[in-house]
Design a protein around this motif. Structure first.
Motif, PDB file in Angstrom:
ATOM      1  N   VAL A 189       0.847  -1.191   0.000  1.00 55.77           N
ATOM      2  CA  VAL A 189       0.000   0.000   0.000  1.00 55.77           C
ATOM      3  C   VAL A 189       0.885   1.244   0.000  1.00 55.77           C
ATOM      4  O   VAL A 189       1.846   1.338   0.780  1.00 55.77           O
ATOM      5  N   ASP A 190       0.565   2.175  -0.893  1.00 47.83           N
ATOM      6  CA  ASP A 190       1.295   3.436  -0.982  1.00 47.83           C
ATOM      7  C   ASP A 190       0.880   4.340   0.180  1.00 47.83           C
ATOM      8  O   ASP A 190      -0.311   4.545   0.409  1.00 47.83           O
ATOM      9  N   VAL A 191       1.861   4.868   0.904  1.00 50.11           N
ATOM     10  CA  VAL A 191       1.585   5.696   2.076  1.00 50.11           C
ATOM     11  C   VAL A 191       2.280   7.044   1.916  1.00 50.11           C
ATOM     12  O   VAL A 191       3.448   7.105   1.534  1.00 50.11           O
ATOM     13  N   ARG A 192       1.551   8.104   2.200  1.00 49.39           N
ATOM     14  CA  ARG A 192       2.124   9.451   2.270  1.00 49.39           C
ATOM     15  C   ARG A 192       2.151   9.877   3.727  1.00 49.39           C
ATOM     16  O   ARG A 192       1.173   9.646   4.461  1.00 49.39           O
ATOM     17  N   ILE A 193       3.256  10.480   4.152  1.00 47.82           N
ATOM     18  CA  ILE A 193       3.451  10.824   5.562  1.00 47.82           C
ATOM     19  C   ILE A 193       3.661  12.318   5.688  1.00 47.82           C
ATOM     20  O   ILE A 193       4.535  12.900   5.027  1.00 47.82           O
ATOM     21  N   GLY A 194       2.841  12.944   6.522  1.00 45.18           N
ATOM     22  CA  GLY A 194       2.980  14.380   6.705  1.00 45.18           C
ATOM     23  C   GLY A 194       1.881  14.928   7.584  1.00 45.18           C
ATOM     24  O   GLY A 194       1.078  14.187   8.155  1.00 45.18           O
ATOM     25  N   PRO A 195       1.818  16.243   7.708  1.00 49.41           N
ATOM     26  CA  PRO A 195       0.821  16.858   8.586  1.00 49.41           C
ATOM     27  C   PRO A 195      -0.593  16.660   8.058  1.00 49.41           C
ATOM     28  O   PRO A 195      -0.835  16.693   6.847  1.00 49.41           O
ATOM     29  N   LEU A 196      -1.526  16.458   8.983  1.00 50.35           N
ATOM     30  CA  LEU A 196      -2.928  16.342   8.629  1.00 50.35           C
ATOM     31  C   LEU A 196      -3.563  17.735   8.582  1.00 50.35           C
ATOM     32  O   LEU A 196      -3.010  18.699   9.120  1.00 50.35           O
ATOM     33  N   PRO A 197      -4.739  17.855   7.948  1.00 51.06           N
ATOM     34  CA  PRO A 197      -5.453  19.126   8.009  1.00 51.06           C
ATOM     35  C   PRO A 197      -5.675  19.535   9.461  1.00 51.06           C
ATOM     36  O   PRO A 197      -5.910  18.682  10.322  1.00 51.06           O
ATOM     37  N   PRO A 198      -5.593  20.822   9.771  1.00 52.33           N
ATOM     38  CA  PRO A 198      -5.684  21.274  11.165  1.00 52.33           C
ATOM     39  C   PRO A 198      -6.905  20.758  11.916  1.00 52.33           C
ATOM     40  O   PRO A 198      -6.804  20.442  13.110  1.00 52.33           O
ATOM     41  N   HIS A 199      -8.051  20.631  11.238  1.00 51.39           N
ATOM     42  CA  HIS A 199      -9.255  20.215  11.949  1.00 51.39           C
ATOM     43  C   HIS A 199      -9.239  18.736  12.320  1.00 51.39           C
ATOM     44  O   HIS A 199     -10.099  18.275  13.069  1.00 51.39           O
TER      45      HIS A 199
END
Length: 383
Positions: free
Chosen positions: A251-261
Protein backbone atom coordinates in the motif's frame (compact mmCIF):
# COMPACT_ATOMS: atom_id res chain seq x y z
CA UNK A 1 -32.04 12.62 -1.99
CA UNK A 2 -35.22 12.01 -3.96
CA UNK A 3 -34.24 8.59 -5.23
CA UNK A 4 -36.35 5.43 -5.31
CA UNK A 5 -37.76 3.90 -2.12
CA UNK A 6 -34.83 2.63 -0.02
CA UNK A 7 -34.17 -1.05 -0.70
CA UNK A 8 -34.50 -3.53 2.15
CA UNK A 9 -32.15 -5.95 0.45
CA UNK A 10 -30.36 -6.29 -2.84
CA UNK A 11 -27.21 -4.48 -3.63
CA UNK A 12 -24.94 -6.95 -5.28
CA UNK A 13 -24.73 -10.61 -5.95
CA UNK A 14 -28.25 -11.98 -5.93
CA UNK A 15 -29.00 -15.24 -7.68
CA UNK A 16 -28.56 -14.93 -11.43
CA UNK A 17 -27.08 -11.43 -11.29
CA UNK A 18 -23.72 -10.20 -12.43
CA UNK A 19 -21.48 -8.90 -9.63
CA UNK A 20 -21.69 -5.22 -8.83
CA UNK A 21 -24.28 -2.81 -7.57
CA UNK A 22 -27.42 -4.46 -8.77
CA UNK A 23 -31.11 -4.92 -8.42
CA UNK A 24 -33.96 -3.64 -6.30
CA UNK A 25 -36.41 -5.97 -4.56
CA UNK A 26 -39.42 -7.14 -6.58
CA UNK A 27 -42.09 -4.49 -6.89
CA UNK A 28 -39.70 -1.57 -6.36
CA UNK A 29 -38.51 0.73 -9.12
CA UNK A 30 -35.03 -0.32 -10.20
CA UNK A 31 -32.28 2.17 -9.52
CA UNK A 32 -30.54 3.56 -12.59
CA UNK A 33 -26.74 3.36 -12.58
CA UNK A 34 -24.91 6.66 -13.11
CA UNK A 35 -21.81 6.50 -15.30
CA UNK A 36 -18.70 8.27 -14.05
CA UNK A 37 -15.12 8.78 -15.16
CA UNK A 38 -12.01 7.76 -13.22
CA UNK A 39 -9.44 10.48 -13.84
CA UNK A 40 -6.14 10.54 -11.96
CA UNK A 41 -7.68 8.98 -8.90
CA UNK A 42 -10.82 11.13 -8.80
CA UNK A 43 -14.45 10.30 -9.56
CA UNK A 44 -15.79 12.77 -12.15
CA UNK A 45 -19.40 12.90 -13.31
CA UNK A 46 -21.82 15.16 -15.14
CA UNK A 47 -24.62 16.84 -13.20
CA UNK A 48 -27.14 19.53 -14.09
CA UNK A 49 -27.30 22.57 -11.80
CA UNK A 50 -30.18 25.00 -12.24
CA UNK A 51 -30.58 23.65 -15.78
CA UNK A 52 -26.88 23.82 -16.75
CA UNK A 53 -24.75 20.71 -17.33
CA UNK A 54 -21.42 20.88 -15.47
CA UNK A 55 -18.51 18.61 -14.56
CA UNK A 56 -18.29 17.69 -10.88
CA UNK A 57 -16.23 15.38 -8.73
CA UNK A 58 -17.12 13.42 -5.60
CA UNK A 59 -15.46 14.44 -2.35
CA UNK A 60 -17.23 13.31 0.81
CA UNK A 61 -14.46 14.87 2.95
CA UNK A 62 -15.32 18.33 1.64
CA UNK A 63 -17.81 19.02 4.42
CA UNK A 64 -19.96 21.11 2.06
CA UNK A 65 -20.47 21.13 -1.69
CA UNK A 66 -18.45 23.78 -3.50
CA UNK A 67 -19.30 25.74 -6.66
CA UNK A 68 -16.72 27.59 -8.70
CA UNK A 69 -17.25 31.32 -8.29
CA UNK A 70 -17.23 31.85 -12.04
CA UNK A 71 -20.05 29.35 -12.50
CA UNK A 72 -22.01 30.97 -9.65
CA UNK A 73 -21.73 34.32 -11.40
CA UNK A 74 -22.82 32.87 -14.76
CA UNK A 75 -25.86 31.28 -13.07
CA UNK A 76 -26.77 34.64 -11.56
CA UNK A 77 -26.33 33.46 -7.96
CA UNK A 78 -25.84 36.22 -5.43
CA UNK A 79 -22.87 35.69 -3.15
CA UNK A 80 -23.31 36.25 0.57
CA UNK A 81 -20.99 36.45 3.54
CA UNK A 82 -17.27 35.80 3.12
CA UNK A 83 -15.29 33.34 5.19
CA UNK A 84 -12.62 30.63 5.20
CA UNK A 85 -12.88 26.87 5.41
CA UNK A 86 -10.17 24.33 6.22
CA UNK A 87 -8.92 22.08 3.42
CA UNK A 88 -6.44 19.22 3.03
CA UNK A 89 -3.73 21.85 2.54
CA UNK A 90 -4.27 25.32 4.00
CA UNK A 91 -7.59 27.16 3.96
CA UNK A 92 -9.94 28.23 1.17
CA UNK A 93 -11.63 31.61 0.82
CA UNK A 94 -15.37 31.09 0.44
CA UNK A 95 -18.67 32.90 0.01
CA UNK A 96 -22.12 31.68 0.91
CA UNK A 97 -24.62 30.98 -1.89
CA UNK A 98 -28.37 30.37 -2.11
CA UNK A 99 -29.65 26.80 -2.63
CA UNK A 100 -29.40 25.27 -6.10
CA UNK A 101 -31.13 22.31 -7.76
CA UNK A 102 -28.74 19.46 -8.62
CA UNK A 103 -29.93 16.74 -10.99
CA UNK A 104 -28.05 13.50 -11.70
CA UNK A 105 -28.30 11.49 -14.90
CA UNK A 106 -30.52 8.90 -13.17
CA UNK A 107 -33.18 11.58 -12.66
CA UNK A 108 -32.44 12.11 -8.96
CA UNK A 109 -32.86 15.73 -7.94
CA UNK A 110 -31.86 17.35 -4.69
CA UNK A 111 -31.45 20.86 -3.35
CA UNK A 112 -27.99 21.76 -2.09
CA UNK A 113 -26.78 25.02 -0.61
CA UNK A 114 -23.15 25.11 -1.77
CA UNK A 115 -20.39 27.51 -0.88
CA UNK A 116 -18.55 29.44 -3.58
CA UNK A 117 -14.78 29.24 -4.03
CA UNK A 118 -12.24 29.72 -6.78
CA UNK A 119 -11.66 26.25 -8.25
CA UNK A 120 -9.34 27.42 -11.05
CA UNK A 121 -6.17 26.19 -9.32
CA UNK A 122 -7.75 22.82 -8.58
CA UNK A 123 -8.74 22.50 -12.25
CA UNK A 124 -5.19 23.26 -13.37
CA UNK A 125 -3.70 20.72 -10.95
CA UNK A 126 -6.10 18.03 -12.15
CA UNK A 127 -5.82 18.89 -15.83
CA UNK A 128 -9.60 19.10 -16.31
CA UNK A 129 -12.09 21.91 -15.61
CA UNK A 130 -13.97 21.33 -12.35
CA UNK A 131 -16.99 23.54 -11.68
CA UNK A 132 -18.64 21.73 -8.77
CA UNK A 133 -17.55 19.53 -5.87
CA UNK A 134 -20.23 17.17 -4.54
CA UNK A 135 -19.41 17.31 -0.86
CA UNK A 136 -20.33 15.79 2.47
CA UNK A 137 -23.68 17.59 2.67
CA UNK A 138 -24.89 15.40 -0.20
CA UNK A 139 -23.43 12.21 1.29
CA UNK A 140 -25.32 12.93 4.51
CA UNK A 141 -28.63 12.56 2.61
CA UNK A 142 -28.43 8.80 1.91
CA UNK A 143 -26.36 5.82 0.75
CA UNK A 144 -24.15 5.86 -2.35
CA UNK A 145 -22.91 2.72 -4.06
CA UNK A 146 -19.70 2.95 -6.11
CA UNK A 147 -18.78 0.12 -8.46
CA UNK A 148 -15.17 0.88 -9.38
CA UNK A 149 -14.64 -1.76 -12.09
CA UNK A 150 -17.91 -0.90 -13.87
CA UNK A 151 -17.51 2.87 -13.33
CA UNK A 152 -21.11 3.03 -12.08
CA UNK A 153 -22.71 4.80 -9.15
CA UNK A 154 -26.08 4.22 -7.46
CA UNK A 155 -27.95 6.70 -5.27
CA UNK A 156 -29.95 4.87 -2.60
CA UNK A 157 -31.84 5.48 0.60
CA UNK A 158 -30.12 4.97 3.91
CA UNK A 159 -30.35 1.59 5.66
CA UNK A 160 -29.46 -0.52 2.62
CA UNK A 161 -28.04 -3.96 3.52
CA UNK A 162 -25.95 -5.36 0.66
CA UNK A 163 -25.77 -9.11 0.14
CA UNK A 164 -22.55 -11.09 0.63
CA UNK A 165 -19.73 -10.91 -0.28
CA UNK A 166 -20.10 -7.32 0.96
CA UNK A 167 -18.95 -6.92 4.56
CA UNK A 168 -19.95 -4.18 6.97
CA UNK A 169 -17.41 -1.71 8.40
CA UNK A 170 -18.64 0.63 11.18
CA UNK A 171 -17.93 4.34 10.80
CA UNK A 172 -17.44 6.88 13.53
CA UNK A 173 -18.19 10.56 13.24
CA UNK A 174 -15.32 13.02 13.67
CA UNK A 175 -16.83 16.46 13.33
CA UNK A 176 -18.52 16.27 9.92
CA UNK A 177 -16.10 13.59 8.67
CA UNK A 178 -16.49 9.81 8.72
CA UNK A 179 -13.62 7.68 10.07
CA UNK A 180 -12.90 3.96 10.26
CA UNK A 181 -10.32 1.70 11.84
CA UNK A 182 -7.79 -0.39 9.96
CA UNK A 183 -4.43 -2.02 10.58
CA UNK A 184 -1.38 -0.35 9.07
CA UNK A 185 1.26 -3.01 9.48
CA UNK A 186 0.59 -4.32 12.98
CA UNK A 187 -0.77 -0.99 14.27
CA UNK A 188 -4.46 -0.11 14.57
CA UNK A 189 -5.10 3.38 13.24
CA UNK A 190 -8.16 5.55 12.77
CA UNK A 191 -8.43 7.22 9.38
CA UNK A 192 -10.92 9.59 7.79
CA UNK A 193 -12.65 8.39 4.63
CA UNK A 194 -11.69 10.79 1.81
CA UNK A 195 -12.99 10.04 -1.69
CA UNK A 196 -11.56 13.36 -2.85
CA UNK A 197 -7.99 12.20 -2.23
CA UNK A 198 -6.31 10.36 -5.10
CA UNK A 199 -3.87 8.62 -2.75
CA UNK A 200 -4.16 5.32 -0.93
CA UNK A 201 -3.26 6.04 2.69
CA UNK A 202 -1.99 9.15 4.49
CA UNK A 203 -0.60 9.03 8.03
CA UNK A 204 0.75 11.68 10.36
CA UNK A 205 4.36 11.41 11.51
CA UNK A 206 3.61 9.83 14.89
CA UNK A 207 1.37 7.14 13.40
CA UNK A 208 3.95 6.38 10.72
CA UNK A 209 6.68 5.91 13.33
CA UNK A 210 4.54 3.12 14.83
CA UNK A 211 3.20 1.58 11.62
CA UNK A 212 6.28 1.93 9.43
CA UNK A 213 9.05 1.36 11.96
CA UNK A 214 10.60 -1.38 9.81
CA UNK A 215 10.35 0.51 6.50
CA UNK A 216 13.65 2.07 5.45
CA UNK A 217 12.96 3.08 1.82
CA UNK A 218 11.52 6.61 1.94
CA UNK A 219 11.41 9.60 -0.35
CA UNK A 220 10.56 13.28 0.13
CA UNK A 221 7.83 14.62 -2.12
CA UNK A 222 5.15 17.31 -2.12
CA UNK A 223 1.39 17.60 -1.81
CA UNK A 224 -0.68 20.25 -3.56
CA UNK A 225 -3.82 21.84 -2.15
CA UNK A 226 -6.99 22.87 -3.95
CA UNK A 227 -5.74 26.43 -4.39
CA UNK A 228 -2.18 25.56 -5.34
CA UNK A 229 -0.60 25.45 -1.88
CA UNK A 230 2.36 23.05 -1.62
CA UNK A 231 3.54 21.20 1.51
CA UNK A 232 6.32 18.66 2.00
CA UNK A 233 5.27 15.04 2.33
CA UNK A 234 7.23 11.80 2.60
CA UNK A 235 6.19 8.67 0.75
CA UNK A 236 6.79 4.98 1.30
CA UNK A 237 5.15 1.58 0.91
CA UNK A 238 3.67 -0.54 3.68
CA UNK A 239 3.90 -4.30 3.08
CA UNK A 240 0.42 -4.88 4.53
CA UNK A 241 -2.74 -2.94 5.39
CA UNK A 242 -5.79 -4.80 6.69
CA UNK A 243 -9.24 -3.34 6.11
CA UNK A 244 -12.11 -5.56 7.14
CA UNK A 245 -11.20 -9.18 6.39
CA UNK A 246 -8.89 -8.31 3.48
CA UNK A 247 -5.16 -7.65 3.71
CA UNK A 248 -3.83 -5.41 0.94
CA UNK A 249 -0.21 -5.50 -0.15
CA UNK A 250 1.66 -3.31 -0.81
CA UNK A 251 0.00 0.00 0.00
CA UNK A 252 1.29 3.44 -0.98
CA UNK A 253 1.58 5.70 2.08
CA UNK A 254 2.12 9.45 2.27
CA UNK A 255 3.45 10.82 5.56
CA UNK A 256 2.98 14.38 6.71
CA UNK A 257 0.82 16.86 8.59
CA UNK A 258 -2.93 16.34 8.63
CA UNK A 259 -5.45 19.13 8.01
CA UNK A 260 -5.68 21.27 11.16
CA UNK A 261 -9.25 20.22 11.95
CA UNK A 262 -8.15 16.56 12.14
CA UNK A 263 -4.96 16.93 14.19
CA UNK A 264 -5.19 14.97 17.42
CA UNK A 265 -8.48 13.37 16.42
CA UNK A 266 -7.41 10.75 13.84
CA UNK A 267 -4.20 9.17 12.58
CA UNK A 268 -4.65 9.81 8.87
CA UNK A 269 -6.86 9.51 5.81
CA UNK A 270 -7.80 6.75 3.40
CA UNK A 271 -8.15 7.83 -0.23
CA UNK A 272 -10.04 6.82 -3.35
CA UNK A 273 -7.18 4.78 -4.82
CA UNK A 274 -7.19 2.36 -1.89
CA UNK A 275 -11.00 2.19 -1.89
CA UNK A 276 -10.88 1.42 -5.62
CA UNK A 277 -9.63 -2.05 -4.66
CA UNK A 278 -13.24 -2.68 -3.54
CA UNK A 279 -16.81 -2.18 -4.59
CA UNK A 280 -18.28 0.03 -1.89
CA UNK A 281 -21.56 1.28 -0.46
CA UNK A 282 -21.13 4.35 1.73
CA UNK A 283 -24.10 4.96 4.03
CA UNK A 284 -23.17 8.04 6.06
CA UNK A 285 -26.55 8.44 7.87
CA UNK A 286 -26.30 4.81 9.06
CA UNK A 287 -22.57 5.22 9.94
CA UNK A 288 -21.75 2.21 7.77
CA UNK A 289 -19.35 1.35 4.94
CA UNK A 290 -19.94 -1.85 2.97
CA UNK A 291 -16.96 -3.38 1.16
CA UNK A 292 -16.59 -6.09 -1.48
CA UNK A 293 -12.92 -6.87 -2.17
CA UNK A 294 -12.14 -6.96 -5.89
CA UNK A 295 -10.03 -9.96 -6.82
CA UNK A 296 -9.14 -8.26 -10.11
CA UNK A 297 -8.26 -4.87 -8.58
CA UNK A 298 -5.16 -3.33 -10.19
CA UNK A 299 -2.19 -2.37 -8.06
CA UNK A 300 -1.70 1.28 -7.17
CA UNK A 301 0.13 3.03 -10.05
CA UNK A 302 3.22 3.89 -8.03
CA UNK A 303 5.47 6.57 -9.47
CA UNK A 304 8.87 5.24 -10.56
CA UNK A 305 10.32 8.52 -11.87
CA UNK A 306 10.46 11.00 -8.97
CA UNK A 307 9.02 13.73 -11.20
CA UNK A 308 6.23 15.69 -9.52
CA UNK A 309 4.33 16.61 -12.67
CA UNK A 310 1.54 19.17 -12.94
CA UNK A 311 -0.44 19.97 -16.11
CA UNK A 312 0.73 22.95 -18.16
CA UNK A 313 -0.55 24.71 -21.28
CA UNK A 314 1.63 22.27 -23.23
CA UNK A 315 2.51 18.96 -21.63
CA UNK A 316 3.56 18.90 -17.98
CA UNK A 317 5.71 21.04 -15.72
CA UNK A 318 7.98 19.55 -13.04
CA UNK A 319 6.72 21.04 -9.76
CA UNK A 320 9.27 19.16 -7.65
CA UNK A 321 11.79 16.31 -7.85
CA UNK A 322 11.50 13.60 -5.19
CA UNK A 323 14.59 12.77 -3.14
CA UNK A 324 16.51 9.52 -3.75
CA UNK A 325 14.69 9.16 -7.08
CA UNK A 326 15.92 8.38 -10.60
CA UNK A 327 14.88 11.89 -11.67
CA UNK A 328 17.06 13.45 -8.97
CA UNK A 329 20.03 11.33 -10.00
CA UNK A 330 19.46 12.23 -13.67
CA UNK A 331 19.61 15.95 -12.89
CA UNK A 332 15.96 16.93 -13.35
CA UNK A 333 14.95 20.20 -11.67
CA UNK A 334 11.74 21.94 -10.67
CA UNK A 335 10.57 24.04 -13.61
CA UNK A 336 11.65 21.53 -16.27
CA UNK A 337 8.97 20.45 -18.73
CA UNK A 338 7.90 17.22 -20.46
CA UNK A 339 5.89 17.32 -23.68
CA UNK A 340 6.39 13.77 -25.03
CA UNK A 341 7.21 10.27 -23.74
CA UNK A 342 8.31 7.46 -26.06
CA UNK A 343 7.33 9.68 -29.03
CA UNK A 344 3.77 10.18 -27.71
CA UNK A 345 2.61 13.76 -27.27
CA UNK A 346 1.38 14.30 -23.71
CA UNK A 347 -2.10 15.81 -23.47
CA UNK A 348 -2.79 16.94 -19.88
CA UNK A 349 -6.52 16.26 -20.38
CA UNK A 350 -5.88 12.58 -21.20
CA UNK A 351 -5.92 9.94 -18.46
CA UNK A 352 -3.27 7.97 -20.39
CA UNK A 353 -0.82 10.87 -20.51
CA UNK A 354 0.99 9.78 -17.34
CA UNK A 355 0.84 5.99 -17.73
CA UNK A 356 4.57 5.91 -18.41
CA UNK A 357 5.52 7.10 -14.90
CA UNK A 358 4.40 3.78 -13.36
CA UNK A 359 5.74 1.31 -15.91
CA UNK A 360 8.04 -1.49 -14.85
CA UNK A 361 11.22 -0.87 -12.91
CA UNK A 362 14.25 -1.02 -15.20
CA UNK A 363 12.43 0.33 -18.25
CA UNK A 364 13.99 3.38 -19.90
CA UNK A 365 11.56 6.06 -21.10
CA UNK A 366 12.51 8.46 -23.89
CA UNK A 367 11.36 11.98 -22.98
CA UNK A 368 11.23 15.24 -24.88
CA UNK A 369 11.04 18.58 -23.10
CA UNK A 370 8.72 21.28 -24.34
CA UNK A 371 11.69 23.22 -25.75
CA UNK A 372 12.62 20.25 -27.91
CA UNK A 373 15.44 18.62 -25.93
CA UNK A 374 15.70 14.82 -25.77
CA UNK A 375 16.24 13.16 -22.40
CA UNK A 376 15.80 9.68 -20.97
CA UNK A 377 14.90 8.27 -17.59
CA UNK A 378 15.25 4.72 -16.25
CA UNK A 379 12.42 3.80 -13.91
CA UNK A 380 13.10 2.49 -10.39
CA UNK A 381 11.27 1.45 -7.26
CA UNK A 382 12.81 4.31 -5.31
CA UNK A 383 10.46 4.23 -2.32
Amino acid sequence: MSAATPPTRGVGSQRGEAPGLAAEPAGRRALTPIAWEWFRGKILLQVTINGRRVMAFLDNAANYSVMDRRLASELGLKEGAAGKIGAAVGAIDIRTLPPVSVEFTDGTRTDIRPIAADLAAASVLLGRPIEFVIGGDFFRKGAIGIDFPARKLLLMGTGVRPNPPYESIPLQQVGLDMALSLKAGAESVTVVLDLGSNGELELDEDSWKRAGADVTLLSEGRKAGAQGQIVAQKKAHLPAVTLGSATLSPVDVRIGPLPPHLVGKVDGMIGANLLSRYRIVLDVPARRLWLWRRSEAPAYPADRTGLGLTPAVRGFRVAYVATNSPAERAGWKAGDTVCAANDMQLDPASEAALDWVSRGAGETVRLRTCDGKSRSLTLENYY
